[in-house]
Design an enzyme around this catalytic site. Sequence first.
Site, PDB file in Angstrom:
ATOM      1  N   CYS A   1       1.191  -1.124   0.337  1.00  0.00           N
ATOM      2  CA  CYS A   1      -0.132  -0.127  -0.100  1.00  0.00           C
ATOM      3  C   CYS A   1       1.239   1.088   0.561  1.00  0.00           C
ATOM      4  O   CYS A   1       1.198   1.992   1.038  1.00  0.00           O
ATOM      5  CB  CYS A   1      -0.571  -0.069   1.683  1.00  0.00           C
ATOM      6  SG  CYS A   1      -1.808   1.831   1.769  1.00  0.00           S
TER       7      CYS A   1
ATOM      8  N   CYS B   1       0.615   3.939   2.623  1.00  0.00           N
ATOM      9  CA  CYS B   1       0.633   2.909   4.304  1.00  0.00           C
ATOM     10  C   CYS B   1       2.271   3.226   4.198  1.00  0.00           C
ATOM     11  O   CYS B   1       3.138   4.246   5.158  1.00  0.00           O
ATOM     12  CB  CYS B   1       0.794   1.538   4.606  1.00  0.00           C
ATOM     13  SG  CYS B   1      -0.935   1.121   4.807  1.00  0.00           S
TER      14      CYS B   1
ATOM     15  N   ASP C   1      -0.951  15.792  -4.398  1.00  0.00           N
ATOM     16  CA  ASP C   1      -1.154  15.061  -4.941  1.00  0.00           C
ATOM     17  C   ASP C   1       0.022  14.761  -5.693  1.00  0.00           C
ATOM     18  O   ASP C   1       0.160  15.907  -6.087  1.00  0.00           O
ATOM     19  CB  ASP C   1      -2.730  15.033  -5.406  1.00  0.00           C
ATOM     20  CG  ASP C   1      -2.766  13.444  -6.114  1.00  0.00           C
ATOM     21  OD1 ASP C   1      -3.867  12.848  -5.491  1.00  0.00           O
ATOM     22  OD2 ASP C   1      -2.287  13.427  -7.156  1.00  0.00           O
TER      23      ASP C   1
ATOM     24  N   HIS D   1      -4.583   1.530   8.405  1.00  0.00           N
ATOM     25  CA  HIS D   1      -4.892   1.847   7.393  1.00  0.00           C
ATOM     26  C   HIS D   1      -6.515   1.168   6.650  1.00  0.00           C
ATOM     27  O   HIS D   1      -6.837   0.501   7.283  1.00  0.00           O
ATOM     28  CB  HIS D   1      -4.383   0.210   6.100  1.00  0.00           C
ATOM     29  CG  HIS D   1      -4.893   0.105   4.801  1.00  0.00           C
ATOM     30  ND1 HIS D   1      -4.103   0.451   3.730  1.00  0.00           N
ATOM     31  CD2 HIS D   1      -5.010  -0.740   4.792  1.00  0.00           C
ATOM     32  CE1 HIS D   1      -4.603  -0.133   2.767  1.00  0.00           C
ATOM     33  NE2 HIS D   1      -6.207  -0.638   3.267  1.00  0.00           N
TER      34      HIS D   1
ATOM     35  N   ASN E   1     -13.403   9.206  -3.202  1.00  0.00           N
ATOM     36  CA  ASN E   1     -13.757   8.486  -4.533  1.00  0.00           C
ATOM     37  C   ASN E   1     -14.111   7.047  -3.337  1.00  0.00           C
ATOM     38  O   ASN E   1     -12.587   6.742  -2.992  1.00  0.00           O
ATOM     39  CB  ASN E   1     -12.727   8.569  -5.104  1.00  0.00           C
ATOM     40  CG  ASN E   1     -13.105  10.096  -6.255  1.00  0.00           C
ATOM     41  OD1 ASN E   1     -14.392  10.386  -6.470  1.00  0.00           O
ATOM     42  ND2 ASN E   1     -11.900  10.052  -6.606  1.00  0.00           N
TER      43      ASN E   1
ATOM     44  N   GLY F   1     -13.813   5.395  -8.965  1.00  0.00           N
ATOM     45  CA  GLY F   1     -13.132   5.779  -9.773  1.00  0.00           C
ATOM     46  C   GLY F   1     -11.942   5.699  -8.837  1.00  0.00           C
ATOM     47  O   GLY F   1     -10.790   6.524  -8.831  1.00  0.00           O
TER      48      GLY F   1
ATOM     49  N   HIS G   1      -6.259   3.102   0.427  1.00  0.00           N
ATOM     50  CA  HIS G   1      -6.272   3.714   1.173  1.00  0.00           C
ATOM     51  C   HIS G   1      -7.247   4.642   1.681  1.00  0.00           C
ATOM     52  O   HIS G   1      -6.657   5.738   0.855  1.00  0.00           O
ATOM     53  CB  HIS G   1      -4.724   3.463   1.113  1.00  0.00           C
ATOM     54  CG  HIS G   1      -4.495   4.197   2.868  1.00  0.00           C
ATOM     55  ND1 HIS G   1      -3.464   3.650   3.319  1.00  0.00           N
ATOM     56  CD2 HIS G   1      -4.531   5.266   3.866  1.00  0.00           C
ATOM     57  CE1 HIS G   1      -3.269   3.969   4.931  1.00  0.00           C
ATOM     58  NE2 HIS G   1      -3.574   5.407   4.546  1.00  0.00           N
TER      59      HIS G   1
ATOM     60  N   HIS H   1      -8.638   7.756   1.575  1.00  0.00           N
ATOM     61  CA  HIS H   1      -8.417   9.831   1.381  1.00  0.00           C
ATOM     62  C   HIS H   1      -8.827  10.638   0.660  1.00  0.00           C
ATOM     63  O   HIS H   1     -10.099   9.987   0.115  1.00  0.00           O
ATOM     64  CB  HIS H   1      -6.837   9.516   0.205  1.00  0.00           C
ATOM     65  CG  HIS H   1      -7.080   9.232  -0.923  1.00  0.00           C
ATOM     66  ND1 HIS H   1      -7.703   7.657  -1.361  1.00  0.00           N
ATOM     67  CD2 HIS H   1      -7.145   9.439  -1.917  1.00  0.00           C
ATOM     68  CE1 HIS H   1      -7.785   6.982  -2.348  1.00  0.00           C
ATOM     69  NE2 HIS H   1      -7.836   8.148  -3.529  1.00  0.00           N
TER      70      HIS H   1
ATOM     71  N   HIS I   1      -9.580  14.062  -0.724  1.00  0.00           N
ATOM     72  CA  HIS I   1      -8.862  14.803  -2.256  1.00  0.00           C
ATOM     73  C   HIS I   1      -9.052  16.481  -1.611  1.00  0.00           C
ATOM     74  O   HIS I   1     -10.452  16.710  -1.125  1.00  0.00           O
ATOM     75  CB  HIS I   1      -9.322  14.701  -3.828  1.00  0.00           C
ATOM     76  CG  HIS I   1      -8.938  13.767  -4.426  1.00  0.00           C
ATOM     77  ND1 HIS I   1      -7.828  13.412  -4.945  1.00  0.00           N
ATOM     78  CD2 HIS I   1      -9.580  12.234  -3.804  1.00  0.00           C
ATOM     79  CE1 HIS I   1      -7.352  12.124  -5.259  1.00  0.00           C
ATOM     80  NE2 HIS I   1      -8.821  11.424  -5.007  1.00  0.00           N
TER      81      HIS I   1
HETATM   82  P1  DGP Z   1      -8.366   8.252  -6.222  1.00  0.00           P
HETATM   83  O1  DGP Z   1      -8.347   8.228  -7.864  1.00  0.00           O
HETATM   84  O2  DGP Z   1      -9.413   8.992  -5.731  1.00  0.00           O
HETATM   85  O3  DGP Z   1      -7.604   6.559  -5.243  1.00  0.00           O
HETATM   86  O4  DGP Z   1      -6.549   8.844  -6.343  1.00  0.00           O
HETATM   87  C1  DGP Z   1      -5.772   8.594  -5.609  1.00  0.00           C
HETATM   88  C2  DGP Z   1      -4.651   9.962  -5.663  1.00  0.00           C
HETATM   89  O5  DGP Z   1      -3.849   9.144  -5.283  1.00  0.00           O
HETATM   90  C3  DGP Z   1      -4.395  10.509  -7.468  1.00  0.00           C
HETATM   91  O6  DGP Z   1      -5.089  11.571  -7.216  1.00  0.00           O
HETATM   92  C4  DGP Z   1      -2.783  10.044  -7.407  1.00  0.00           C
HETATM   93  C5  DGP Z   1      -2.660   9.739  -6.167  1.00  0.00           C
HETATM   94  N1  DGP Z   1      -0.986   8.937  -5.912  1.00  0.00           N
HETATM   95  C6  DGP Z   1      -1.398   7.960  -6.108  1.00  0.00           C
HETATM   96  N2  DGP Z   1      -0.102   7.437  -5.911  1.00  0.00           N
HETATM   97  C7  DGP Z   1       0.982   8.568  -5.099  1.00  0.00           C
HETATM   98  C8  DGP Z   1       1.669   9.004  -4.562  1.00  0.00           C
HETATM   99  O7  DGP Z   1       3.227   7.537  -4.562  1.00  0.00           O
HETATM  100  N3  DGP Z   1       2.370   9.706  -3.855  1.00  0.00           N
HETATM  101  C9  DGP Z   1       1.421  10.923  -3.648  1.00  0.00           C
HETATM  102  N4  DGP Z   1       1.647  12.274  -2.941  1.00  0.00           N
HETATM  103  N5  DGP Z   1      -0.185  10.656  -4.524  1.00  0.00           N
HETATM  104  C10 DGP Z   1       0.043   9.857  -5.091  1.00  0.00           C
END
Ligand code: DGP
Length: 146
Positions: free
Chosen positions: A30, A33, A56, A72, A113, A119, A124, A126, A128
């Site tokens: 993850c 994590c 992001d 987690h 989401n 999508g 994990h 989160h 936005h």
């Molecule tokens: P979602 O599609 O709602 O599951 O958003 C996942 C978000 O996580 C996406 O906007 C890109 C971001 N993301 C994925 N991997 C990483 C990472 O390794 N570091 C950071 N900072 N963001 C990440």
Amino acid sequence: MRRALALLAAFALATGPTLRAEAPKAPADCIFCRIAAGTAPSRKVYEDPYVLAFWDIRPRAKVHLLVIPKQHVASLKELDELPAEARAALLSACVRVAREEGILDSGFRVIANSGQDAGQSVFHLHFHVVGGEKLREDAITRDPAK
Ligand code: DGP
């Protein structure tokens, strides 16, 4: 008395797993994590004992932060597996980072989401936190192609 204690012990053994709040197992790979543990890099903006907030990796607005619980859980569906303190800390952190990034008064959006139709790509939980510019009004719609 001894009989009462034995009964109590038997009850505790029988109900133990359901009464005990066990932290769910995180998948070893993850990414969030690993970010929370500090073994993967991130542009961190806020941290407390329960949550972490960072930029992001693929910002889709001038400000695009992610707020995650350190513990987690896969998505909002599992929110109740977090302790109440972590649930409160998550929302407070969304407001706090919006204030610290200067978007509290101009307006911002908080999006979680959850699951396939929404999508979700990182499983994990989160939030936005996006803003810093006029956001599209139709960010929450049905996919017109379907
Ligand atoms: P979602 O599609 O709602 O599951 O958003 C996942 C978000 O996580 C996406 O906007 C890109 C971001 N993301 C994925 N991997 C990483 C990472 O390794 N570091 C950071 N900072 N963001 C990440």
